[in-house]
Design an enzyme around this catalytic site. Sequence first.
Site, PDB file in Angstrom:
ATOM      1  N   TYR A   1      52.691   7.670  55.939  1.00  0.00           N
ATOM      2  CA  TYR A   1      53.154   8.845  56.091  1.00  0.00           C
ATOM      3  C   TYR A   1      54.668   9.154  55.994  1.00  0.00           C
ATOM      4  O   TYR A   1      55.309   8.226  56.560  1.00  0.00           O
ATOM      5  CB  TYR A   1      52.640   9.374  57.659  1.00  0.00           C
TER       6      TYR A   1
ATOM      7  N   THR B   1      35.196  25.008  57.057  1.00  0.00           N
ATOM      8  CA  THR B   1      34.561  24.410  58.373  1.00  0.00           C
ATOM      9  C   THR B   1      35.641  23.823  58.928  1.00  0.00           C
ATOM     10  O   THR B   1      35.429  23.404  60.036  1.00  0.00           O
ATOM     11  CB  THR B   1      33.383  23.937  58.247  1.00  0.00           C
TER      12      THR B   1
ATOM     13  N   VAL C   1      41.852  23.944  60.505  1.00  0.00           N
ATOM     14  CA  VAL C   1      42.514  24.888  59.920  1.00  0.00           C
ATOM     15  C   VAL C   1      41.969  26.131  59.252  1.00  0.00           C
ATOM     16  O   VAL C   1      42.364  27.125  59.298  1.00  0.00           O
ATOM     17  CB  VAL C   1      43.723  24.248  59.013  1.00  0.00           C
TER      18      VAL C   1
ATOM     19  N   ARG D   1      24.657  22.949  52.776  1.00  0.00           N
ATOM     20  CA  ARG D   1      24.189  21.908  53.919  1.00  0.00           C
ATOM     21  C   ARG D   1      22.904  22.749  54.326  1.00  0.00           C
ATOM     22  O   ARG D   1      22.632  23.835  53.935  1.00  0.00           O
ATOM     23  CB  ARG D   1      25.187  21.973  54.944  1.00  0.00           C
TER      24      ARG D   1
ATOM     25  N   GLY E   1      46.408  19.560  52.122  1.00  0.00           N
ATOM     26  CA  GLY E   1      45.588  18.595  52.445  1.00  0.00           C
ATOM     27  C   GLY E   1      44.870  18.147  51.033  1.00  0.00           C
ATOM     28  O   GLY E   1      44.995  18.851  50.160  1.00  0.00           O
ATOM     29  N   GLY E   2      43.937  16.847  51.214  1.00  0.00           N
ATOM     30  CA  GLY E   2      43.585  16.447  49.937  1.00  0.00           C
ATOM     31  C   GLY E   2      42.298  15.416  50.155  1.00  0.00           C
ATOM     32  O   GLY E   2      42.285  14.616  50.183  1.00  0.00           O
TER      33      GLY E   2
ATOM     34  N   PHE F   1      52.332  22.539  51.241  1.00  0.00           N
ATOM     35  CA  PHE F   1      52.747  23.053  52.395  1.00  0.00           C
ATOM     36  C   PHE F   1      52.667  21.653  53.470  1.00  0.00           C
ATOM     37  O   PHE F   1      51.749  21.197  53.834  1.00  0.00           O
ATOM     38  CB  PHE F   1      51.838  24.133  52.930  1.00  0.00           C
TER      39      PHE F   1
ATOM     40  N   VAL G   1      53.554  21.712  57.535  1.00  0.00           N
ATOM     41  CA  VAL G   1      54.143  22.297  58.637  1.00  0.00           C
ATOM     42  C   VAL G   1      55.361  21.724  59.503  1.00  0.00           C
ATOM     43  O   VAL G   1      56.333  21.908  59.878  1.00  0.00           O
ATOM     44  CB  VAL G   1      52.989  22.591  59.608  1.00  0.00           C
TER      45      VAL G   1
END
Length: 386
Positions: free
Chosen positions: A79, A199, A202, A224, A297-298, A321, A323
Amino acid sequence: MYSVLKQSIRPRLLATHNQFRTMITAQAVLYTQHGEPKDVLFTQSFEIDDDNLAPNEVIVKTLGSPVNPSDINQIQGVYPSKPAKTTGFGTTEPAAPCGNEGLFEVIKVGSNVSSLEAGDWVIPSHVNFGTWRTHALGNDDDFIKLPNPAQSKANGKPNGLTINQGATISVNPLTAYLMLTHYVKLTPGKDWFIQNGGTSAVGKYASQIGKLLNFNSISVIRDRPNLDEVVASLKELGATQVITEDQNNSREFGPTIKEWIKQSGGEAKLALNCVGGKSSTGIARKLNNNGLMLTYGGMSFQPVTIPTSLYIFKNFTSAGFWVTELLKNNKELKTSTLNQIIAWYEEGKLTDAKSIETLYDGTKPLHELYQDGVANSKDGKQLITY
């Protein structure tokens, strides 16, 4: 890089001129080397002298702290933001504390502290705080005050914050709110945002906040067996429309989405991407001219691939992005955003993402509870309470 909070390491019993007095015995989860949490974490005991506080110092006890993906990545060493290592916890080797989010209760303040008092709820004001611990010693500006339930009630609010809401307030809700409000001006009642990962925590916050701000939204989710049930629950939270990844990637379904947007009299101006791969390509294609896609995110571990035509003919913009980076030097923005989220919680207008709670009762080493939390994180967000 932020330094960790100071620790007061002294003998457990100190002699004064007429008596012995006890110290606060605290514990923290640390690591000296990066690696997998199951291999490198340990519990370190340390002492906090609560009778010799400096004028601006504050002692807090932990109420709850979650296990976040970024916490795991920090321990692994992958990170970008990492806590400093220190011997301040009493270790022979420099060690780093774990955890960035958490809720604390003030138990004692120094003589010059006027903004906080015993019983107040607080969260860290900066990252790399080290929240996987029982107690902490810091200065008053290391903390941001949240209303505790009694204070909310005294102020006439219908609801007080729960420990889960307070302990998880500074990442996911703030991420959703700031992505929706900080970059693109969406016209209430008309304009749209589209997001994948509908879902996710975030994603659910974004759907709710979008509804509170009167923004139209499309949430993309995986197909699903209980699809109808999930679609209904997301619409109840606030999503205007919910589609599957197959529909997101289908050119045949595109006209349906265009018709939704046309009927509102607005545009699709913003896309929120936490998946990558084909999913990110699909939501990018839904944007009108001059649209922006924010990637935070990924989850698919696939690269974000955008057709060249979107850049040339639609003036498309893609940006990241984070935060942590946005707020690390902007306490005012963090505080104002927190105040809005708190107000919605107190008014019962915002539902928090539930956590799987485990109580620390001292029967198991503290670091093992967090190791279990890491191992079980795929089952849902893990929250260690005290």
